[in-house]
Design a protein around this motif. Structure first.
Motif, PDB file in Angstrom:
ATOM      1  N   ARG A   1      27.104   7.080   2.727  1.00 17.91           N
ATOM      2  CA  ARG A   1      28.553   6.834   2.690  1.00 17.91           C
ATOM      3  C   ARG A   1      29.147   7.734   1.615  1.00 17.91           C
ATOM      4  O   ARG A   1      29.177   7.393   0.428  1.00 17.91           O
TER       5      ARG A   1
ATOM      6  N   GLY B   1      32.419   9.803   0.343  1.00 17.64           N
ATOM      7  CA  GLY B   1      33.856   9.997   0.420  1.00 17.64           C
ATOM      8  C   GLY B   1      34.201  11.453   0.174  1.00 17.64           C
ATOM      9  O   GLY B   1      33.648  12.091  -0.729  1.00 17.64           O
TER      10      GLY B   1
ATOM     11  N   SER C   1      32.855   8.885   8.568  1.00 15.16           N
ATOM     12  CA  SER C   1      33.845   7.874   8.907  1.00 15.16           C
ATOM     13  C   SER C   1      35.237   8.348   8.482  1.00 15.16           C
ATOM     14  O   SER C   1      35.418   8.777   7.344  1.00 15.16           O
ATOM     15  N   PRO C   2      36.233   8.266   9.378  1.00  9.64           N
ATOM     16  CA  PRO C   2      37.587   8.702   9.008  1.00  9.64           C
ATOM     17  C   PRO C   2      38.142   7.974   7.785  1.00  9.64           C
ATOM     18  O   PRO C   2      38.958   8.530   7.053  1.00  9.64           O
ATOM     19  N   ASP C   3      37.685   6.718   7.557  1.00  9.03           N
ATOM     20  CA  ASP C   3      38.222   5.987   6.410  1.00  9.03           C
ATOM     21  C   ASP C   3      37.625   6.451   5.086  1.00  9.03           C
ATOM     22  O   ASP C   3      38.018   5.969   4.029  1.00  9.03           O
ATOM     23  N   LEU C   4      36.692   7.407   5.156  1.00  8.98           N
ATOM     24  CA  LEU C   4      36.107   7.960   3.933  1.00  8.98           C
ATOM     25  C   LEU C   4      36.602   9.381   3.654  1.00  8.98           C
ATOM     26  O   LEU C   4      36.051  10.068   2.793  1.00  8.98           O
TER      27      LEU C   4
ATOM     28  N   CYS D   1      39.985  11.716   2.732  1.00  9.16           N
ATOM     29  CA  CYS D   1      41.393  11.827   2.310  1.00  9.16           C
ATOM     30  C   CYS D   1      41.732  13.300   2.136  1.00  9.16           C
ATOM     31  O   CYS D   1      40.874  14.105   1.755  1.00  9.16           O
TER      32      CYS D   1
ATOM     33  N   GLU E   1      42.014   5.194  -3.835  1.00  7.39           N
ATOM     34  CA  GLU E   1      42.094   4.664  -2.467  1.00  7.39           C
ATOM     35  C   GLU E   1      40.701   4.485  -1.862  1.00  7.39           C
ATOM     36  O   GLU E   1      40.405   3.456  -1.241  1.00  7.39           O
ATOM     37  N   LEU E   2      39.837   5.477  -2.056  1.00  7.50           N
ATOM     38  CA  LEU E   2      38.490   5.396  -1.479  1.00  7.50           C
ATOM     39  C   LEU E   2      37.632   4.356  -2.185  1.00  7.50           C
ATOM     40  O   LEU E   2      36.868   3.617  -1.541  1.00  7.50           O
TER      41      LEU E   2
ATOM     42  N   ARG F   1      38.069   0.497  -1.318  1.00 10.19           N
ATOM     43  CA  ARG F   1      37.697  -0.013   0.001  1.00 10.19           C
ATOM     44  C   ARG F   1      36.577  -1.053  -0.165  1.00 10.19           C
ATOM     45  O   ARG F   1      35.752  -0.951  -1.087  1.00 10.19           O
TER      46      ARG F   1
ATOM     47  N   ARG G   1      32.769   0.585  -0.443  1.00 10.71           N
ATOM     48  CA  ARG G   1      33.122   1.856  -1.084  1.00 10.71           C
ATOM     49  C   ARG G   1      32.003   2.884  -0.907  1.00 10.71           C
ATOM     50  O   ARG G   1      30.835   2.543  -0.683  1.00 10.71           O
TER      51      ARG G   1
END
Length: 335
Positions: free
Chosen positions: A176, A178, A208-211, A213, A229-230, A233, A236
């Motif tokens: 994971r 970011g 993952s798009p949510d990781l 920015c 922001e990251l 989550r 995280r």
């Protein structure tokens, strides 16, 4: 070297004053659009080979419409030093205010300018193509958009540099990750995203798009905001990769604010190997770009054009190097 139409010749051709023609060529805002167009049409009629009273000492126009910080400052300094080594002069156009100036259409008719180095030019590809079609010699450093055909450009190997970063993190067990990218419309952002994606795909992980920015300006403050922001989550990331060292330093501040230890709880990686990244605690793992060599290579490519040589390699990529330091470690296995 061939000379170009003078301001006085353009004034005679258009019936405008020398001052008005000069303002039109230099992109001043207080010139009517139809007046500017009349001047540019006169440029086309007169051609680019009008005589000049200048000496044979060439002048290189260097355009860097950004603050001359450590990144851009190193490139510009290298260009200036290399130009002077070749017994040429430099005309520098730099700073954020330069972004709003209409510059490229004026270069072919400036009798005081023989060629140009354009650093991360904000102009669209069509403007670069028009400058090429005008027969004006220039080189782009780190193109902001994909350069049109037959345009000389030099950049760092962004894809391989980003891949080295993610290979390093994947070997440390991070899955994971970011990513804080630069402006979405920059070519370098897309290139680095390609490099980041491949190593994760090799171990069966889709980013993952949510990781991910993107920032509009790669500064420490925007890196801090994106990292907040990251890191806030629920699940995280175990590592953060910044578009440059400034963004990575902002991420360090956001991690410290949340009580996260770097690298025990979170690994952080930058890009550029700038002085700010070597002054942090812990010192940043980063990708070293050959910034000074980018400037030297740009001048070399321009000199070959000025001397009438044919360029075999129009887009030159210079190797990058991953510098492993104290801000990365094996991924944490628990909270």
């Amino acid at each position: 070297m061939a000379r170009r139409a003078t301001v006085r010749q353009l004034a005679a051709e258009t019936g405008l004053s020398v001052a008005t023609v000069s303002r039109a060529l230099n992109g001043h805002a207080n010139v009517a659009e139809h007046t500017r167009e009349a001047v540019l049409q006169a440029v086309g009629r007169l051609g680019r080979r009008a005589p000049s009273r200048r000496t044979d000492r060439a002048t290189v126009y260097v355009r860097c419409p950004y603050l001359l910080t450590d990144y851009f400052g190193i490139i510009v300094s290298s260009i200036v030093e290399t130009v002077e080594l070749h017994d040429m002069d430099v005309l520098l156009n730099a700073g954020r205010a330069a972004r709003d100036q209409v510059v490229l259409p004026t270069l072919p008719v400036r009798s005081s300018v023989d060629g140009a180095v354009l650093i991360l030019p904000p102009e669209p590809a069509e403007d670069l193509a028009a400058l090429r079609d005008a027969g004006f010699p220039f080189v782009v450093v780190d193109p902001r958009v994909p350069p049109p055909r037959d345009i000389a450009a030099v950049s760092a190997a962004h894809v391989s540099g980003a891949r080295a970063v993610m290979d390093h993190l994947v070997r440390l067990g991070h899955r994971r990750v970011g990513i804080i990218g630069g402006p979405r419309d920059w070519l370098v952002t897309n290139a680095r995203m390609t490099g980041y994606t491949a190593p994760l795909a090799d171990v069966g992980v889709l980013p993952s798009p949510d990781l991910v920015c993107f920032v509009s300006d790669p500064t420490m403050e925007q890196g801090y905001q994106a990292a907040r922001e990251l890191l806030d989550r629920p699940d995280r990331p175990t590592a953060l990769v910044g578009f440059n060292d400034k963004i990575a330093v902002g991420a360090l501040h956001a991690a410290r604010e949340r009580g996260l230890r770097v690298p025990a709880d979170l690994s952080v990686v930058g890009f550029d190997d700038s002085e700010i990244g070597r002054a942090t605690d812990p010192v940043l793992t980063t990708v070293r770009q050959p910034l000074a060599e980018l400037g030297r290579m740009a001048v070399t490519l321009l000199l070959r054009q000025l001397r009438g040589h044919e360029l075999d390699a129009l887009h030159v990529e210079l190797a990058t190097e991953l510098v492993e330091r104290a801000s990365t470690a094996p991924a944490a296995t628990g909270p």
